[in-house]
Write an enzyme that holds these catalytic residues in place. Structure first.
Site, short mmCIF file in Angstrom:
data_model
loop_
_atom_site.label_atom_id
_atom_site.label_comp_id
_atom_site.label_asym_id
_atom_site.label_seq_id
_atom_site.Cartn_x
_atom_site.Cartn_y
_atom_site.Cartn_z
N CYS A 179 16.77 -80.92 -63.13
CA CYS A 179 18.21 -80.26 -63.25
C CYS A 179 18.64 -80.20 -64.53
O CYS A 179 19.57 -79.15 -64.77
CB CYS A 179 18.75 -80.70 -62.11
N ASP A 235 24.90 -74.21 -59.86
CA ASP A 235 23.95 -75.19 -59.32
C ASP A 235 22.59 -74.69 -59.33
O ASP A 235 22.08 -73.96 -59.09
CB ASP A 235 24.42 -75.61 -57.88
N HIS A 240 20.00 -76.40 -58.27
CA HIS A 240 19.14 -76.94 -57.25
C HIS A 240 18.51 -76.18 -56.34
O HIS A 240 18.43 -76.39 -54.95
CB HIS A 240 19.62 -78.10 -56.78
#
EC number: 3.4.22.-
Length: 411
Positions: A135, A310, A312
């Site tokens: 990430c 984000d 993820h």
């Protein structure tokens, strides 16, 4: 109970610069909340009264109303930012003999079970996804990609569904997950191994990410960024180094990457206002950071709420998927006080005039320090050597902000 505009977030009070404190800010550009205030207040009061006067219930309602009332310029800007995520089924990356195993459970649970089983059978010693460890690399890629986009296409560039920009497609393709592309995950991992002793499958921190970006940029001059200056332990920028670059080429594009830790377990309140000021700067290309071992890409804010992408969300590693998903209006929010203190700050200077303007802008910053040269850095009451201070491991940042302010004569 009647609710006021202030209680529901529509107060149009001004800040010290005469700008609405409720404006949305995206990498230095302000956008007002685009809504019919009276209508929103009326609807909110109806919902509040029906819920027994609960402001909390109302705030949930307003958040939903707000989703449909973003300023169109704001949404266009957000959608035009580049956003990268976890990818699956890319060209395998061999594990290191003494590194993490691709079969670790925390890597497998985030992937499609069929992908995980297939990889366990056919490539048990290779990574074909970065789920669980990539990430920070992805948010570093996002920061770099937006810097390159601005350097080549300009800050005013906007994505247009009816008009594909071939230059931007080329920029995005540079981040495709293949060893042949200059800014691929594969090459970030390779540089992480060479420069930061990071093995495949190990989580990168801001320091390893910034070193990888610097080296990859230097190896690919066609990216539009002439130099990448890295400060891995603080936000110290040295005038003599920057001035030397502009002496050789006045209109150089310089990417500054500054790794900082602004607290122990959470960001010290002393720095909160300056984090917003960094994102409010027209030279900002965002901040990579977020939560411990869970990096996010911050590109703006509203009041005390930071806006972020984000990474993820696993997606297939194909050029079609990359082009389809790198632009989105699906952003998230986090209160600035919940931000992890370790982060990587990105600033793009396009020419000597930008350097002079930005230097003046951050003169009184509590985070960024403009020093004459490295000789100005002294380690008072500390046994660490200068080399150790400038090159710490990812989990050993040194907050030199207050010390550098004293060197500059700042309060």
């Amino acid at each position: 109970m009647e609710l006021s505009q202030k209680e529901i977030g529509l107060d149009r009070s001004k800040d010290d610069n005469g700008l609405s404190s409720n404006d949305y800010v995206v990498l230095g550009i302000h956008y007002p909340i685009d809504s019919d205030d009276d209508k929103v207040v009326e609807l909110a009061n109806k919902r509040s009264n029906s819920a027994g006067g609960s402001i909390g219930m109302f705030q949930q309602f307003f958040n939903k109303v707000e989703e449909f009332d973003y300023h169109p310029g704001f949404l266009s800007d957000v959608i035009s930012r580049i956003h990268f995520t976890y990818r699956t089924k890319f060209i395998p990356i061999a594990r290191s003999d003494d590194g993490p195993s691709p079969l670790r459970i925390n890597f497998l649970i985030g992937d499609n079970p069929f992908n995980a089983i297939e990889n366990a059978i056919y490539n048990p010693n290779c990574f074909n996804t970065d789920i669980g460890w990539g990430c920070m690399i992805r948010t570093g890629q996002s920061l770099l990609a937006n810097a390159i986009q601005i350097a080549i296409l300009g800050r005013e560039f906007r994505v247009n569904d009816g008009d594909v920009n071939e230059q931007e497609r080329k920029i995005i393709s540079w981040f495709m997950d293949t060893p042949d592309e200059p800014f691929s995950l594969h090459n970030f991992v390779k540089k992480g191994c060479e420069l930061s002793s990071k093995k495949p499958g190990e989580w990168f921190g801001p320091a390893a990410t910034s070193r990888s970006i610097q080296s990859l940029v230097e190896q690919f001059p066609d990216c539009g960024i002439d130099r990448c200056i890295v400060s891995v332990s603080s936000a110290d920028i040295f005038k003599d180094e920057i001035n030397d670059i502009f002496k050789n080429k006045r209109y150089s594009n310089i990417l500054l990457l500054m790794g900082v830790k602004l607290g122990v377990d959470k960001v010290n309140e002393y720095y909160l206002k300056d984090i917003r000021k960094i994102l409010e700067s027209r030279y900002s290309v965002g901040i990579s950071g977020g939560r411990p071992s869970s990096s996010l890409y911050f590109f703006g804010y509203q009041d005390d709420t930071l806006l972020y992408f984000d990474p993820h969300k696993p997606q297939p590693s194909t050029i079609e998927s990359l082009l389809e998903t790198c632009h989105t209006d699906n952003f998230d929010k986090i209160n600035i006080s919940d931000m992890d203190p370790s982060m990587l700050i990105g600033v793009l200077l396009q020419g000597e005039d930008d350097w002079q303007s930005w230097s003046n802008e951050v003169f009184d910053s509590k985070i960024i320090n403009i020093l004459n040269s490295r000789n100005d850095v002294t380690i008072a009451e500390d046994s660490m050597s200068l080399e150790e201070t400038l090159e710490p491991p990812d989990n050993e940042y040194v907050d030199l902000g207050p010390m550098s302010q004293q060197l500059n004569g700042s309060p």
